[in-house]
Write a protein that holds these residues in place. Structure first.
Motif, mmCIF file in Angstrom:
data_model
loop_
_atom_site.group_PDB
_atom_site.id
_atom_site.type_symbol
_atom_site.label_atom_id
_atom_site.label_comp_id
_atom_site.label_asym_id
_atom_site.label_seq_id
_atom_site.Cartn_x
_atom_site.Cartn_y
_atom_site.Cartn_z
ATOM 1 N N MET A 104 1.113 -0.777 0.395
ATOM 2 C CA MET A 104 -0.151 -0.037 0.073
ATOM 3 C C MET A 104 0.994 1.127 0.236
ATOM 4 N N GLU A 105 2.020 1.018 -0.435
ATOM 5 C CA GLU A 105 3.291 2.180 -0.165
ATOM 6 C C GLU A 105 2.460 2.874 -1.400
ATOM 7 N N SER A 106 2.427 2.992 -2.343
ATOM 8 C CA SER A 106 1.705 3.924 -2.553
ATOM 9 C C SER A 106 0.903 5.079 -2.857
ATOM 10 N N LEU A 107 -0.318 4.005 -2.531
ATOM 11 C CA LEU A 107 -1.482 4.733 -1.768
ATOM 12 C C LEU A 107 -1.453 5.613 -0.606
ATOM 13 N N PHE A 108 -0.451 5.178 0.386
ATOM 14 C CA PHE A 108 0.151 6.076 1.205
ATOM 15 C C PHE A 108 0.663 7.119 0.784
ATOM 16 N N GLU A 109 1.531 6.877 -0.348
ATOM 17 C CA GLU A 109 2.104 8.430 -1.087
ATOM 18 C C GLU A 109 0.883 9.686 -1.545
ATOM 19 N N GLN A 110 0.339 8.814 -2.174
ATOM 20 C CA GLN A 110 -1.163 9.730 -3.233
ATOM 21 C C GLN A 110 -1.340 10.270 -1.203
ATOM 22 N N TYR A 111 -1.711 9.793 -0.336
ATOM 23 C CA TYR A 111 -2.123 10.245 0.111
ATOM 24 C C TYR A 111 -1.343 11.502 1.551
ATOM 25 N N ILE A 112 -0.009 10.986 1.356
ATOM 26 C CA ILE A 112 0.642 12.147 1.827
ATOM 27 C C ILE A 112 0.405 13.726 1.020
ATOM 28 N N ALA A 113 0.917 12.973 -0.350
ATOM 29 C CA ALA A 113 0.363 14.282 -0.882
ATOM 30 C C ALA A 113 -0.638 15.304 -0.926
ATOM 31 N N THR A 114 -1.804 14.385 -1.204
ATOM 32 C CA THR A 114 -3.095 14.812 -0.981
ATOM 33 C C THR A 114 -2.623 15.633 0.380
ATOM 34 N N THR A 115 -2.818 15.069 1.389
ATOM 35 C CA THR A 115 -2.408 16.492 2.306
ATOM 36 C C THR A 115 -1.841 17.199 2.709
#
Length: 185
Positions: free
Chosen positions: A43-54
C-alpha cells in the motif's frame, strides 16, 4: 500551554507551542515520514498519494483548519534548544458544540516511549476543557496498533469501526479498517 516544564531531570527539555507558518516544512516532513512508516506492504503508493493530497490540501492551510476563532488549535513539539526541529504535532478541532476531535497526533519514532505522547494528549485535553468541550473523539487506522493501544489505555472507548474506502484529509482510504473512539473530558 505546556512549555517543557514537566521534563524529568536528565531528559532533554521539550516545548509545546502553537503551529506557525514557518513550521510548514518540518511538519510536512514529519507527517510524511510517519505515514511512510505506517504504510502496509503493498500500500506504499496509496500512502504516497495520501501524503501528497494531505500536504497540498490540509497542510497547506493549517492555520485556517486549526483556527482559534473556531475553537481549534494545533501544537508542535520541539526540543527546547532547537525550535526549528519538529518531533511531534497534535491538535483539536471543533466537531460540535461540546465535542472536539483530537487530530494530527504524530510523534517521531525516536521520541516514542518517553511518556511524551501522554503529555501531548493531556495538554490537548486540558486545552479542550478550557475551550468548553465536554467530550473528545479520535479515529485511527487498524495499521496504527500502538495508537489503538494508547487511546484505549488513555481512557477512550471504542464506539465503532468501519472500512475506509475513500481517501480524505483524515484517512488514506484503500479499504483500511478505522476505529472511532470517544472520551468524556
Amino acid at each position: 500551554m505546556a512549555t517543557g516544564d514537566e521534563n524529568k531531570p536528565g531528559e532533554q527539555c521539550i516545548a509545546f507551542r502553537p503551529y506557525a507558518v514557518s513550521d510548514f516544512g518540518a511538519v510536512a516532513e514529519l507527517w510524511s515520514r510517519v505515514n511512510r512508516e505506517l504504510a502496509p506492504a503493498g500500500m506504499e503508493s496509496l500512502f504516497e498519494q495520501y501524503i501528497a493530497t494531505t500536504i497540498e490540501g490540509e497542510l497547506s492551510r493549517l492555520l485556517d483548519v486549526f483556527s482559534p476563532a473556531r475553537r481549534n488549535a494545533l501544537w508542535v513539539v520541539a526540543p527546547a534548544a532547537d525550535d526549528k526541529r519538529i518531533v511531534g504535532t497534535f491538535g483539536i478541532e471543533c466537531h460540535s458544540g461540546d465535542t472536539t476531535e483530537l487530530r494530527r497526533m504524530y510523534l517521531d519514532a525516536g521520541w516514542r516511549g518517553r511518556g511524551l505522547a501522554q503529555r501531548m494528549l493531556r495538554t490537548a485535553e486540558d486545552m479542550a476543557r478550557e475551550s468548553g468541550f465536554a467530550r473528545m473523539i479520535v479515529s485511527t487506522a487498524d495499521v496504527q496498533r500502538a495508537a489503538l493501544r494508547f487511546y484505549t489505555k488513555s481512557g477512550f472507548k471504542r464506539v465503532r469501526s468501519e472500512i475506509a474506502e475513500a481517501m480524505t484529509a483524515k484517512q488514506a482510504g484503500g479499504g483500511l479498517l478505522r476505529h472511532y473512539f470517544e472520551k468524556a473530558l
